[in-house]
Motif scaffolding. Structure first.
Motif, PDB file in Angstrom:
ATOM      1  N   ALA A 145      -3.142  97.817 -24.107  1.00  0.00           N
ATOM      2  CA  ALA A 145      -3.302  98.425 -22.885  1.00  0.00           C
ATOM      3  C   ALA A 145      -1.908  98.267 -22.182  1.00  0.00           C
ATOM      4  O   ALA A 145      -1.395  97.064 -22.257  1.00  0.00           O
ATOM      5  CB  ALA A 145      -4.126  98.063 -21.823  1.00  0.00           C
ATOM      6  N   ASP A 179      -2.956 102.195 -26.919  1.00  0.00           N
ATOM      7  CA  ASP A 179      -4.264 102.841 -26.686  1.00  0.00           C
ATOM      8  C   ASP A 179      -4.465 103.091 -25.258  1.00  0.00           C
ATOM      9  O   ASP A 179      -5.357 104.180 -24.941  1.00  0.00           O
ATOM     10  CB  ASP A 179      -5.242 101.819 -27.007  1.00  0.00           C
ATOM     11  N   ILE A 180      -4.071 102.486 -24.354  1.00  0.00           N
ATOM     12  CA  ILE A 180      -4.358 102.805 -23.001  1.00  0.00           C
ATOM     13  C   ILE A 180      -3.153 102.470 -22.156  1.00  0.00           C
ATOM     14  O   ILE A 180      -2.436 101.656 -22.218  1.00  0.00           O
ATOM     15  CB  ILE A 180      -5.339 101.831 -22.260  1.00  0.00           C
ATOM     16  N   LEU A 182      -5.414 102.499 -13.962  1.00  0.00           N
ATOM     17  CA  LEU A 182      -5.751 101.653 -15.111  1.00  0.00           C
ATOM     18  C   LEU A 182      -6.461 100.394 -14.353  1.00  0.00           C
ATOM     19  O   LEU A 182      -7.282  99.724 -14.750  1.00  0.00           O
ATOM     20  CB  LEU A 182      -4.808 101.106 -15.994  1.00  0.00           C
TER      21      LEU A 182
END
Length: 230
Positions: free
Chosen positions: A75, A92-93, A99
C-alpha cells in the motif's frame, strides 16, 4: 496419528545438540518438508540484545537474492504524480484520505506500507493501528521516501523485514521448500549477513547467540553461526 509419525520421522533425522552448517541445515529442512503444501523455510536468530533499549534495537530490510516465494501486498500513501508512479510500479493499493479511512475501518489488506514525506501528517493519525502491526512507514527503513518506484519494486522483489522481538529474537521467511538448496542457502546467508551488519552500538558480548532453520511443519535445525561471528 499420521502427522505425529511424520514429525517423529523428521525429528529422527536431526541430531540433538548438533549445530549444522548452512548447506547441511538447508538440505535437512528440505528433506523434512513433506507437507502437502509448499512450506515456508523460516530462520530464527537469538541475539544478545535487549530491544527495550533504543541503542540495542535491531530492525531493517534485506533483499534476498532469490526472493521469498511470496508476493507482498503493498500500500502506498501518495498523491498526484507519485500516486501514478506507485501504481505503475505495481503497488496494490494507492490513496490518501480514502486509504486512511479504509485503514481506520479495519481494512488492512496489505503487508507493507510506503508513504511520501508529505503524507506523514495524514499517516501519523494511523500510528496506533499500523504501529503494533509493524506497518508504520519509517524513513530509516526506506518506507518514507520520494523514491516510490524503488520502494515498491524492492518490496515486490523479495525484500524481507526483520525486527527483534522483546526476547531478542529475529525471525523471517527466507524462501519456500520448493526452492533449490543453493538458492535457499544463498538466501539464508544473505539474511544472516544483514542481521550481523545491523549489530547495534549498545550490544555487548556475544551478538548472535543461537540460530535455527525450519520449515512450516518441520522440526528446527540448529545453525552453526561461528562462521558469521564478527
Amino acid at each position: 496419528m499420521a502427522k505425529n509419525k511424520r514429525l517423529a520421522a523428521a525429528r529422527a533425522k536431526v541430531e540433538a545438540g548438533k549445530a549444522y552448517g548452512v548447506d547441511e541445515a538447508v538440505a535437512l529442512v528440505k528433506s523434512n518438508a513433506t507437507a502437502k503444501f509448499d512450506e515456508t523455510v523460516e530462520i530464527a536468530l537469538n541475539l544478545g540484545i535487549d530491544p527495550r533499549h533504543a541503542d540495542q534495537m535491531v530492525r531493517g530490510f534485506v533483499s534476498l537474492p532469490n526472493g521469498t516465494g511470496k508476493t507482498l501486498r503493498v500500500a502506498v500513501f501518495a498523491r498526484g504524480p507519485k500516486a501514478e508512479e506507485a501504481q505503475a510500479a505495481g503497488a496494490d493499493i494507492v490513496g490518501a484520505e480514502d486509504l486512511m479511512e479504509k485503514v481506520q475501518a479495519g481494512e488492512i489488506n496489505f503487508d507493507r506500507c510506503i508513504a511520501t514525506p508529505d503524507m506523514m501528517a495524514l499517516v501519523g493519525r494511523l500510528g496506533k493501528i499500523l504501529g503494533p502491526r509493524g506497518l508504520m512507514p519509517n524513513p530509516k527503513l526506506g518506507t518514507v521516501t520520494m523514491n516510490v518506484k524503488g520502494a515498491v519494486e524492492a518490496a515486490k522483489s523479495g525484500q524481507v523485514e526483520y525486527r527483534a522481538e522483546k526476547s531478542g529474537i529475529v525471525h523471517a521467511g527466507v524462501g519456500k521448500a520448493s526452492f533449490s538448496e543453493d538458492k535457499l542457502a544463498e538466501n539464508v546467508r544473505a539474511f544472516i549477513d544483514a542481521v550481523q551488519k545491523a549489530r547495534p552500538s549498545g550490544a555487548k558480548g556475544a551478538y548472535m547467540k543461537k540460530g535455527a532453520l525450519s520449515s512450516t511443519m518441520g522440526p528446527g535445525v540448529q545453525l552453526d553461526l561461528s562462521v558469521f561471528a564478527g
